[in-house]
Design a protein around this motif. Structure first.
Motif, PDB file in Angstrom:
ATOM      1  N   MET A   1       0.842  -1.203  -0.039  1.00  0.00           N
ATOM      2  CA  MET A   1      -0.070  -0.011  -0.146  1.00  0.00           C
ATOM      3  C   MET A   1       0.890   1.357  -0.090  1.00  0.00           C
ATOM      4  O   MET A   1       2.149   1.109   0.565  1.00  0.00           O
ATOM      5  N   VAL A   2       0.341   2.196  -0.509  1.00  0.00           N
ATOM      6  CA  VAL A   2       1.014   3.598  -0.515  1.00  0.00           C
ATOM      7  C   VAL A   2      -0.085   4.739  -0.325  1.00  0.00           C
ATOM      8  O   VAL A   2      -1.226   4.629  -1.028  1.00  0.00           O
ATOM      9  N   ILE A   3       0.093   5.896   0.275  1.00  0.00           N
ATOM     10  CA  ILE A   3      -0.777   6.757   0.914  1.00  0.00           C
ATOM     11  C   ILE A   3       0.055   8.022   0.728  1.00  0.00           C
ATOM     12  O   ILE A   3       0.890   8.252   1.542  1.00  0.00           O
ATOM     13  N   TRP A   4      -0.576   8.976   0.157  1.00  0.00           N
ATOM     14  CA  TRP A   4      -0.143  10.591  -0.199  1.00  0.00           C
ATOM     15  C   TRP A   4      -1.278  11.519   0.576  1.00  0.00           C
ATOM     16  O   TRP A   4      -2.470  11.129   0.534  1.00  0.00           O
ATOM     17  N   LYS A   5      -0.909  12.068   1.497  1.00  0.00           N
ATOM     18  CA  LYS A   5      -1.581  13.062   2.267  1.00  0.00           C
ATOM     19  C   LYS A   5      -1.074  14.081   2.479  1.00  0.00           C
ATOM     20  O   LYS A   5       0.076  14.218   2.913  1.00  0.00           O
ATOM     21  N   LYS A   6      -1.979  15.473   2.359  1.00  0.00           N
ATOM     22  CA  LYS A   6      -1.554  16.618   2.647  1.00  0.00           C
ATOM     23  C   LYS A   6      -1.851  16.720   4.202  1.00  0.00           C
ATOM     24  O   LYS A   6      -2.986  16.701   4.775  1.00  0.00           O
TER      25      LYS A   6
ATOM     26  N   ASN B   1       6.573  -0.429   7.652  1.00  0.00           N
ATOM     27  CA  ASN B   1       5.870   0.919   7.067  1.00  0.00           C
ATOM     28  C   ASN B   1       7.002   2.003   7.025  1.00  0.00           C
ATOM     29  O   ASN B   1       8.019   2.007   7.939  1.00  0.00           O
ATOM     30  N   PHE B   2       7.039   2.727   5.777  1.00  0.00           N
ATOM     31  CA  PHE B   2       8.166   3.806   6.021  1.00  0.00           C
ATOM     32  C   PHE B   2       7.518   5.248   5.491  1.00  0.00           C
ATOM     33  O   PHE B   2       6.414   5.245   4.664  1.00  0.00           O
ATOM     34  N   LEU B   3       7.879   6.211   6.121  1.00  0.00           N
ATOM     35  CA  LEU B   3       7.545   7.595   6.187  1.00  0.00           C
ATOM     36  C   LEU B   3       8.377   8.460   5.373  1.00  0.00           C
ATOM     37  O   LEU B   3       9.806   8.176   5.669  1.00  0.00           O
ATOM     38  N   LEU B   4       7.971   9.338   4.647  1.00  0.00           N
ATOM     39  CA  LEU B   4       8.701  10.490   3.987  1.00  0.00           C
ATOM     40  C   LEU B   4       8.033  11.670   4.043  1.00  0.00           C
ATOM     41  O   LEU B   4       6.696  11.641   3.538  1.00  0.00           O
ATOM     42  N   PHE B   5       8.388  12.936   4.828  1.00  0.00           N
ATOM     43  CA  PHE B   5       7.736  13.976   4.921  1.00  0.00           C
ATOM     44  C   PHE B   5       8.197  15.076   3.690  1.00  0.00           C
ATOM     45  O   PHE B   5       9.703  15.231   3.724  1.00  0.00           O
ATOM     46  N   SER B   6       7.464  15.603   2.945  1.00  0.00           N
ATOM     47  CA  SER B   6       7.989  16.596   1.930  1.00  0.00           C
ATOM     48  C   SER B   6       7.119  18.238   2.264  1.00  0.00           C
ATOM     49  O   SER B   6       5.960  18.096   2.789  1.00  0.00           O
ATOM     50  N   SER B   7       8.164  19.251   2.032  1.00  0.00           N
ATOM     51  CA  SER B   7       7.712  20.418   2.209  1.00  0.00           C
ATOM     52  C   SER B   7       7.584  21.211   0.926  1.00  0.00           C
ATOM     53  O   SER B   7       8.580  21.207   0.343  1.00  0.00           O
ATOM     54  N   LEU B   8       6.470  21.658   0.403  1.00  0.00           N
ATOM     55  CA  LEU B   8       6.331  22.061  -0.781  1.00  0.00           C
ATOM     56  C   LEU B   8       6.007  23.653  -0.814  1.00  0.00           C
ATOM     57  O   LEU B   8       5.227  24.174  -0.121  1.00  0.00           O
TER      58      LEU B   8
END
Length: 291
Positions: free
Chosen positions: A49-54, A115-122
């Protein structure tokens, strides 16, 4: 024994970093361009599974589940989609970027390893509109309008008398203005350097064309030239009008003489007096004279 545990912990920490990669990513994209946010995807392991969220309330959520081959999208703009197929590369694509897309995003990958998390700042950036002008009271004026973030302005040659002003706009852009203070400078040229993440610009201004004395000379010279041209045109038109009247008078003179000479002939023609002769005949006529 304690040393062995310390070495094991260090190796484990190093292994986690190598597998997971960086935990935070900073992305800056110019307004109207494409933004791509990456996930810590590990191709050697099976993706579950892959989940993208703001990270905000009721914001975009984009998910993919491989065992059901199912994709879900909630509260996401049509500008937000998968860059590629999520089972091969679950990167998030945003195009075109606008101010509302700014913020923090989280990508969560679930596979057989965990589970692996990556945080991004746009961050959305806007290139400024740059102008370089001259003001009689402030000297050379370099303005970087509506940039995000605010642009940096510098001068060549450097000036110790330069001042800056900033105007912050509601959409987050900033207008920055720099004045050199060289009003009566003997410099022939001044250069403005504008540095910004989206663009770097260099503008030069020739100060020899901005001095008040030269402006007065230019204005006076322009007025003199205009006066000379005006007088010349008046003389040309006056001469042409005079020649036209003279030509018209000369061409009309023979015609008037001809008409004048023809008048007596017309009068003689009309002066033939048969009625007078008839009258004299009738006056001298006596019936008794005719036998």
């Amino acid at each position: 024994m304690a040393q062995a545990w310390a070495v094991l912990a260090a190796l484990l920490f190093l292994l986690i970093n190598l597998v997971e990669g960086p935990a935070y990513n900073v992305v800056s994209v110019e307004i109207g361009h494409e933004a791509v946010l990456r996930c810590p995807y590990i191709s050697e392991m099976s993706l579950l599974m892959v989940i993208w969220k703001k990270n905000c309330r009721a914001c975009c959520l984009l998910a993919y589940r491989s065992d059901h081959n199912e994709t879900r999208k909630s509260n996401c703009s049509e500008r937000m989609m998968w860059k590629y197929s999520p089972d091969s590369d679950p990167a998030l694509r945003i195009y075109p970027v606008n101010f509302g897309d700014e913020g923090n995003y989280t990508c969560e990958i679930v596979n057989s390893a965990g589970n692996f998390l990556l945080f991004s700042s746009l961050t959305a950036i806007v290139p400024p509109t740059v102008t370089l002008t001259f003001d009689k009271s402030k000297g050379a004026v370099c303005q970087a309008s509506a940039g995000k973030p605010a642009a940096d302005i510098s001068w060549i040659p450097a000036s110790n008398h330069s001042t800056e002003e900033e105007v912050h706009h509601p959409n987050g852009t900033v207008t920055r203005v720099s004045y050199t203070g060289w009003v009566n400078s003997t410099l022939s040229t001044v250069t403005c350097l504008v540095t910004h993440p989206a663009t770097n610009q260099t503008l030069s201004l020739d100060l020899s064309y901005t001095s008040p004395e030269l402006l007065c000379i230019l204005i006076g010279g322009s007025a003199s030239v205009a006066a000379v041209i005006g007088v010349t045109l008046c003389l040309i038109f006056k001469c042409r009008a005079f020649r036209f009247r003279k030509s018209a008078h000369q061409s009309a003179l023979p015609l008037a003489t001809k008409n004048f000479r023809s008048t007596p002939s017309c009068e003689k023609t009309d002066a033939v007096k048969p009625p007078v002769l008839l009258e004299s005949i009738y006056q001298n006529y006596r019936p008794g004279m005719i036998q």
